[in-house]
Design an enzyme around this catalytic site. Structure first.
Site, PDB file in Angstrom:
ATOM      1  N   SER A  75       0.836  -1.198   0.000  1.00  0.00           N
ATOM      2  CA  SER A  75       0.000   0.000   0.000  1.00  0.00           C
ATOM      3  C   SER A  75       0.874   1.253   0.000  1.00  0.00           C
ATOM      4  CB  SER A  75      -0.953  -0.048   1.200  1.00  0.00           C
ATOM      5  OG  SER A  75      -1.987   0.896   1.077  1.00  0.00           O
ATOM      6  N   ASP A  77      -0.425  -3.538  -4.546  1.00  0.00           N
ATOM      7  CA  ASP A  77      -1.709  -2.864  -4.763  1.00  0.00           C
ATOM      8  C   ASP A  77      -1.684  -1.344  -4.583  1.00  0.00           C
ATOM      9  OD1 ASP A  77      -4.349  -3.595  -5.683  1.00  0.00           O
ATOM     10  OD2 ASP A  77      -5.093  -2.794  -3.797  1.00  0.00           O
ATOM     11  N   HIS A 130      -7.842  -5.131  -1.357  1.00  0.00           N
ATOM     12  CA  HIS A 130      -6.555  -4.458  -1.157  1.00  0.00           C
ATOM     13  C   HIS A 130      -5.597  -5.290  -0.307  1.00  0.00           C
ATOM     14  CE1 HIS A 130      -3.785  -1.144  -0.926  1.00  0.00           C
ATOM     15  NE2 HIS A 130      -3.963  -0.975   0.375  1.00  0.00           N
TER      16      HIS A 130
END
EC number: 2.3.1.268
Length: 328
Positions: A115, A139, A302
């Site tokens: 992330s 992601d 996610h």
């Protein structure tokens, strides 16, 4: 730390020395020399996380690759120093300084970022003067992401409601940890697959603060605080623009002396959750800065490390193992 301490202005520091955890090292000198000639792996956690999130993954990678692994705490996270600014350029400069100080400019390095940590890893990969060989961004893409995942927004909102005392939980009260965890588990976004692990991830900022275990009545009078409620590990009240900063991708056009477009010698892999909206389906956008980038897709949201740990670990292992064997 009192609530007042969390509201104090953070000091301005261009660079901070990041806290980190390093996996085991060989005990004998000859093995250590050989060990440190092989690529180092650096893990960079996501928003509101810490190096602890990679603990289980690191044990597996260390065993499979015999790898030297560093897991850092980004500034204002974990036990790294608290300071402003907290934009991506600053966070990247912190990591570059960490590499220069603890690993060196010549040693091959593999980066693994989840992330927000993915963007930091990608920016570091574009830096000319360190020997990045491989980078995985889990992601998150190398461009601005206009919207954040509802999972992030809902958990962040609950954290802030507790910090602002809209939700009050007394420090040291019976089962306060259970109360906190149940609050996070009750969020709609945390009722999905692996929601318990996601709830723990976001609740940990309260659970990890040791002073939250001490009731006001247990303190000497001069130590007692006007605010008796639990505190968060990060100074979020002093970081009002945090979510806006996380969405951004910096303009590097005036920093070409330091940053360059990706090259074939620096392999980049994007791991995309198909149920996540962070990485656009137009993969040509990824290749503007990283022309040789590859993409692996997972039928997850996610948090693909939690939702599909087996396949995501295999993907990471295979990507890192391919060249690592050449250093034997």
């Amino acid at each position: 730390m009192s609530r007042l301490a969390h509201n104090k202005a953070l000091p301005y520091k261009i660079i901070v020395d990041l806290s980190f955890h390093r996996t085991r090292l060989p005990s004998d000198v000859s093995s250590l020399i050989k060990f440190e000639q092989r690529p180092a792996i650096i893990n960079i956690h996501g928003l509101l996380g810490s190096h602890v999130m990679f603990h289980s993954l690191n044990k597996l990678l260390s065993r499979k690759l015999d790898a030297d692994i560093f897991s850092v705490d980004v500034r204002n996270h974990g036990i790294s120093p608290k300071a402003i600014p907290y934009d991506y350029t600053t966070l990247t400069n912190d990591l570059i300084y960490f590499i220069e100080t603890h690993i060196g400019l010549e040693r091959p390095i593999y980066l693994l970022g989840f992330s927000m940590g993915g963007k930091i890893a990608l920016l570091t990969t574009l830096y000319k003067n360190i020997n990045i060989r491989k980078c995985i961004s889990i992601d998150l893409p190398p461009y601005e992401t206009p919207e954040l995942d509802p999972m992030i927004l809902q958990n962040y909102d609950l954290i802030m409601r507790i910090i602002r005392r809209d939700v009050k939980i007394l420090r040291g009260s019976p089962s306060w940890q259970k109360k906190v965890l149940e609050l996070f588990k009750s969020l709609e976004c945390n009722k999905r697959k692996c929601g318990g692990a996601v709830a723990l991830y976001f609740a940990n900022g309260f659970l990890s603060v040791k002073s939250n275990n001490v009731h006001q009545a247990q303190l000497h009078y001069e130590q007692q605080q006007h605010d008796p409620y639990i505190n968060y590990s990060m100074p979020l009240s002093s970081m009002p623009n945090l979510l806006d900063e996380v969405k951004k991708w910096p303009d590097l056009s005036n920093q070409r002396d330091f940053f360059q477009k990706g090259t074939a010698s620096r392999k980049v892999l994007f791991m995309k959750g198909l149920q996540s909206n962070f990485i656009n389906n137009d993969y040509s956008l990824l290749r503007y800065n990283f022309p040789c980038a590859d993409v692996r897709e997972f039928n997850t949201g996610h948090n693909l490390l939690l939702e599909n740990p087996e396949d995501s670990f295999k993907c990471i292992l295979n990507f890192f193992a391919e060249e690592t064997l050449d250093f034997e």
